[in-house]
Motif scaffolding. Structure first.
Motif, mmCIF file in Angstrom:
data_model
loop_
_atom_site.group_PDB
_atom_site.id
_atom_site.type_symbol
_atom_site.label_atom_id
_atom_site.label_comp_id
_atom_site.label_asym_id
_atom_site.label_seq_id
_atom_site.Cartn_x
_atom_site.Cartn_y
_atom_site.Cartn_z
ATOM 1 N N LYS A 11 0.831 -1.211 0.000
ATOM 2 C CA LYS A 11 0.000 0.000 0.000
ATOM 3 C C LYS A 11 0.864 1.258 0.000
ATOM 4 O O LYS A 11 0.666 2.157 -0.815
ATOM 5 C CB LYS A 11 -0.910 0.018 1.246
ATOM 6 C CG LYS A 11 -1.961 -1.074 1.260
ATOM 7 C CD LYS A 11 -2.994 -0.834 2.342
ATOM 8 C CE LYS A 11 -2.428 -0.882 3.742
ATOM 9 N NZ LYS A 11 -1.970 -2.235 4.147
ATOM 10 N N SER A 12 1.832 1.286 0.923
ATOM 11 C CA SER A 12 2.676 2.474 1.008
ATOM 12 C C SER A 12 3.539 2.625 -0.239
ATOM 13 O O SER A 12 3.751 3.733 -0.718
ATOM 14 C CB SER A 12 3.575 2.404 2.241
ATOM 15 O OG SER A 12 2.797 2.423 3.407
ATOM 16 N N LEU A 70 1.403 4.163 -2.891
ATOM 17 C CA LEU A 70 1.172 5.591 -2.626
ATOM 18 C C LEU A 70 2.417 6.407 -2.944
ATOM 19 O O LEU A 70 2.341 7.464 -3.564
ATOM 20 C CB LEU A 70 0.775 5.803 -1.162
ATOM 21 C CG LEU A 70 -0.693 5.696 -0.805
ATOM 22 C CD1 LEU A 70 -0.929 6.178 0.605
ATOM 23 C CD2 LEU A 70 -1.537 6.516 -1.775
ATOM 24 N N ARG A 71 3.571 5.903 -2.499
ATOM 25 C CA ARG A 71 4.811 6.632 -2.753
ATOM 26 C C ARG A 71 5.090 6.731 -4.239
ATOM 27 O O ARG A 71 5.580 7.749 -4.729
ATOM 28 C CB ARG A 71 5.987 5.950 -2.037
ATOM 29 C CG ARG A 71 6.084 6.309 -0.561
ATOM 30 C CD ARG A 71 7.498 6.112 -0.057
ATOM 31 N NE ARG A 71 7.902 4.717 -0.114
ATOM 32 C CZ ARG A 71 7.707 3.850 0.863
ATOM 33 N NH1 ARG A 71 7.129 4.247 1.973
ATOM 34 N NH2 ARG A 71 8.091 2.606 0.750
ATOM 35 N N THR A 120 2.483 9.274 7.393
ATOM 36 C CA THR A 120 2.287 8.671 8.713
ATOM 37 C C THR A 120 3.210 9.282 9.759
ATOM 38 O O THR A 120 2.916 9.213 10.936
ATOM 39 C CB THR A 120 2.551 7.147 8.668
ATOM 40 O OG1 THR A 120 3.701 6.920 7.885
ATOM 41 C CG2 THR A 120 1.371 6.415 8.116
ATOM 42 N N ASP A 148 -1.584 8.535 3.738
ATOM 43 C CA ASP A 148 -1.096 7.225 4.148
ATOM 44 C C ASP A 148 -1.586 6.945 5.564
ATOM 45 O O ASP A 148 -1.124 7.553 6.519
ATOM 46 C CB ASP A 148 0.432 7.194 4.074
ATOM 47 C CG ASP A 148 0.977 5.779 4.117
ATOM 48 O OD1 ASP A 148 0.156 4.840 4.190
ATOM 49 O OD2 ASP A 148 2.205 5.608 4.081
ATOM 50 N N SER A 193 -4.931 5.269 2.095
ATOM 51 C CA SER A 193 -4.603 3.895 2.459
ATOM 52 C C SER A 193 -5.058 3.700 3.901
ATOM 53 O O SER A 193 -4.931 4.595 4.726
ATOM 54 C CB SER A 193 -3.108 3.636 2.323
ATOM 55 O OG SER A 193 -2.426 4.057 3.473
#
Lengths: 348, 364
Positions: free
Chosen positions: A49-50, A53-54, A91, A171, A203
């Protein structure tokens, strides 16, 4: 149908370390994101997921494929140009030293201000609009370190909003919040997407919440698979159930929610109805009994009393053994009984 | 959800906080610098009345010719050096604290002053160790020689750190490299000290105490423009520094070119710290304490405020520390480094505790 503002073509995400082999987390991703939509990105830990996103926000290069933002290749934007179209809430906890919430949101105007960072009247208007949009006007003058986690998250969202992006990526924005605050933040994001006609990607691990709020789910599976669709579409297709099948939770298609997969060892019948019956069944399930509709079972429980003062009569093989006044006592009694018998069996 | 809804009904009268540049506070700080400046020209072994000081500064003649000589040839260059050094170290410290997101960072974390120390140690101690016949040279080891040696040392470390700054991914790596360079050079200095003779050791230690007194007008012509360039670079980086308050990832997401910004900040910080160390010796404490003092006084982390504040408060603090080092009533001059910490530390602790801002600074 409007044109999507974020498109990926055969995108592959993962890591390409200088030494060692490339690790592809997911490949052949063809994503479409429209204005006004809120997308929840779901998937078990480690599904990427991260990483996704990144990659979508340009913080990490894709291993293959292309990303189109607003009709242009994402990687042809300068940092400043990109910052005017895309903003993030990460985060990591932000510690700025003595700074008010207002000043923090104002930092979101960075891609628009002059070399010295002087805010124009229009900049200040946007900052105020952003703070108002997240309903945090009462927090504006407070120092950042005095805010609670939920208030802080609101301010971070306002900061991202002050960049006036087309796409906002968050995130796990609900990770450190309690349940009411989670619902609040998700509803806020949903409302912002709709009212400001921005696309928002979130996310999250809050499966239930995502199912109820998101316009669309992006589902990453642990083996590099990917599903996209309305929450209900993914329920019907069984994608949700399969993605989390190995994680010890089961998606109940009837109830539309996840429950912890606990294989029931014994069966029980239940007499009673309404809300007490529902929660009694839940408690029995938790303890390892599956409530069946009828037939001969060793354990039978009858709910007596009224909704405000219920009690439970426990029958074994048709004989009343015990009356309890709480479900806690019921389960405790059942556990004791069956544990003792289990031990006797072993000794014998 | 109650509070926000109540608020929304009163949005019309919402009083928004102002992001002003606090001109009053900054003016007061500038006045304090001016006051300390005049005071440092007036006080000393010979006390010169304030009106005479102002007359001499204005270009006029003093009641006594010797007063003009004392001020123009001795006190003025020293006061200017102190102001430049105080401002440079404070701004450099501020930049390092923001870049490394560490309240304990100071101008010397990059190892620049360690490099300068090594350069000086090599000249003072190394020459003696090589040939004892050069013992008489000590007298010739002028301030200028030391300044050159320190500049070369600081410059060499700066080149290494800048080279690495362009390569490394994280600022923490840079911080660790700077610390390691510091340990390496102090190890070499220790070895040099071990094999050196007492007179030379004393001369090295005297340098390491730090002093604003040894800088001549001709050296100021080099020092002032160099520090000026460092400060201008710092001002040009104000916006990036503000974005870096959010952390490197956020800074990037609002459009900061991280590598460029980091390179600029390290260059500016190293030039400022290196120049001061070259001309005045390693002066500690100011660079660590003044930024905290400014944050506490202004209750702000905005670098648009903090950079000018650090210039003024840094200059004032350096002037006052120099005055204290002259030990009024005593004929000796005390080590500057001891005085800055001795007088400054309690003040900073008091202000920070009273203002209660340390909690909000980088999560400490």
């Amino acid at each position: 149908m409007t044109h999507p503002i974020l498109i990926t073509e055969q995108l592959a995400i993962g890591y390409a370390p200088r030494r060692g082999s490339r690790r592809i987390v997911a490949a052949n991703l063809n994503l479409r994101l429209h204005r006004g939509e809120m997308v929840c990105l779901l998937g078990p830990n480690g599904a990427g997921k991260s990483t996704l996103l990144r990659t979508l926000t340009g913080m990490q290069p894709p291993l293959a494929g292309r990303i189109w933002l607003d009709g242009r290749d994402l990687h042809t934007f300068s940092a400043r140009e990109l910052a005017r179209r895309l903003s993030v809430v990460l985060t990591e906890r932000v510690e700025t030293g003595p700074l008010t919430a207002y000043a923090l949101v104002a930092l979101g105007r960075h891609p628009y201000t002059s070399w010295h960072g002087q805010l124009t009247v229009r900049d200040e208007e946007v900052v105020r609009w952003a703070i108002t949009a997240v309903q945090a006007t009462h927090l504006a003058a407070r120092p950042l370190h005095e805010l609670s986690d939920g208030e802080r998250q609101r301010i971070m969202i306002a900061r991202a909003l002050a960049q006036e992006p087309i796409v906002m990526a968050l995130d796990e924005p609900t990770a450190f919040l309690d349940l009411p605050r989670r619902v609040e933040v998700m509803q806020l994001l949903r409302r912002l997407a709709q009212e400001t006609q921005r696309a928002i990607i979130v996310s999250t691990h809050d499966l239930d919440l995502a199912l109820h709020i998101a316009d669309m789910l992006w589902l990453l599976t642990s083996n590099g698979g990917f599903y996209a669709g309305a929450p209900e579409d993914l329920v019907i297709s069984g994608a949700l159930a399969t993605t989390f099948a190995h994680e010890g939770i089961v998606f109940d298609q009837q109830r539309g929610q996840f429950r912890i997969d606990r294989p029931a060892q014994r069966q029980a019948t239940l007499t009673g109805n309404g809300i007490i019956r529902y929660w009694t069944a839940q408690a029995l399930e938790r303890a390892g009994w599956r409530v069946v509709a009828g037939g001969e079972t060793e354990l039978h429980i009858v709910i007596t009393g009224d909704d405000h003062q219920p009690s439970w009569d426990i029958y074994r093989d048709g004989v009343k053994k015990q009356q309890t006044r709480s479900l806690y006592a019921t389960i405790q009694w059942l556990r004791q009984q069956y544990q003792e018998e289990h031990q006797h069996e072993r000794h014998a | 959800m109650d509070a926000p809804q109540q608020m929304s009904s009163t949005t019309a009268i919402t009083v928004w906080p102002r992001l002003g540049l606090q001109p009053l506070a900054l003016t007061l700080m500038a006045l304090s610098t001016a006051f300390a400046f005049v005071l440092s020209l007036s006080l000393g072994s010979v006390r010169i009345p304030l009106d005479q000081v102002l007359a001499i500064l204005a270009g006029g003649e003093a009641e006594r010719a010797s007063w003009k000589t004392i001020i123009v040839d001795f006190r003025l260059p020293k006061a200017l050096t102190a102001m430049l050094a105080g401002a440079a170290l404070s701004v450099s410290g501020l930049q390092m604290q923001t870049l490394f997101r560490n309240p304990l960072a100071d101008p010397f974390v990059l190892g620049v002053s360690s490099g300068a120390s090594l350069g000086v140690a090599l000249v003072v101690l190394g020459v003696g160790a090589a040939n004892t016949a050069f013992l008489s040279v000590i007298g010739l080891l002028s301030n200028f020689t030391l300044a050159v040696a320190a500049s070369i040392g600081a410059g060499a470390v700066m080149v290494i750190v800048l080279g690495l700054a362009r390569r490394v991914q994280s600022s923490v790596t840079l911080l660790i490299i700077g610390l390691m360079i510091g340990y390496l050079t102090s190890a070499v200095v220790s070895l040099l000290l071990y094999f050196s003779i007492a007179e030379r050791i004393q001369s090295y230690i005297a340098w390491s105490f730090g002093s604003f007194g040894g800088v001549t007008w001709s050296q100021l012509r080099v020092m002032a423009p160099t520090i000026g360039i460092g400060l201008l670079l710092a001002i040009a980086l104000t916006k990036s520094l503000n974005a870096l308050l959010l952390g490197e990832m956020y800074a990037r997401s609002v459009g900061v070119n991280l590598k460029q910004a980091r390179f600029g900040i390290v260059t500016s910080g190293a030039v400022l710290a290196g120049t001061v160390t070259a001309f005045c010796g390693p002066i500690g404490f100011l660079g660590l304490a003044v930024p905290h003092l400014c944050r506490a006084l202004l209750r702000s982390a905005d670098h648009r405020l903090l950079i000018p504040a650090c210039v003024f408060i840094g200059a004032t603090t350096a002037l006052l520390a120099d005055l204290a080092a002259q030990a009024p009533g005593l004929s000796v001059v005390l080590p500057l480094n001891a005085i800055t910490a001795l007088t400054g530390a309690p003040v900073v602790v008091w202000i920070i505790l009273r203002r209660g801002v340390s909690r909000g600074t980088f999560g400490v």
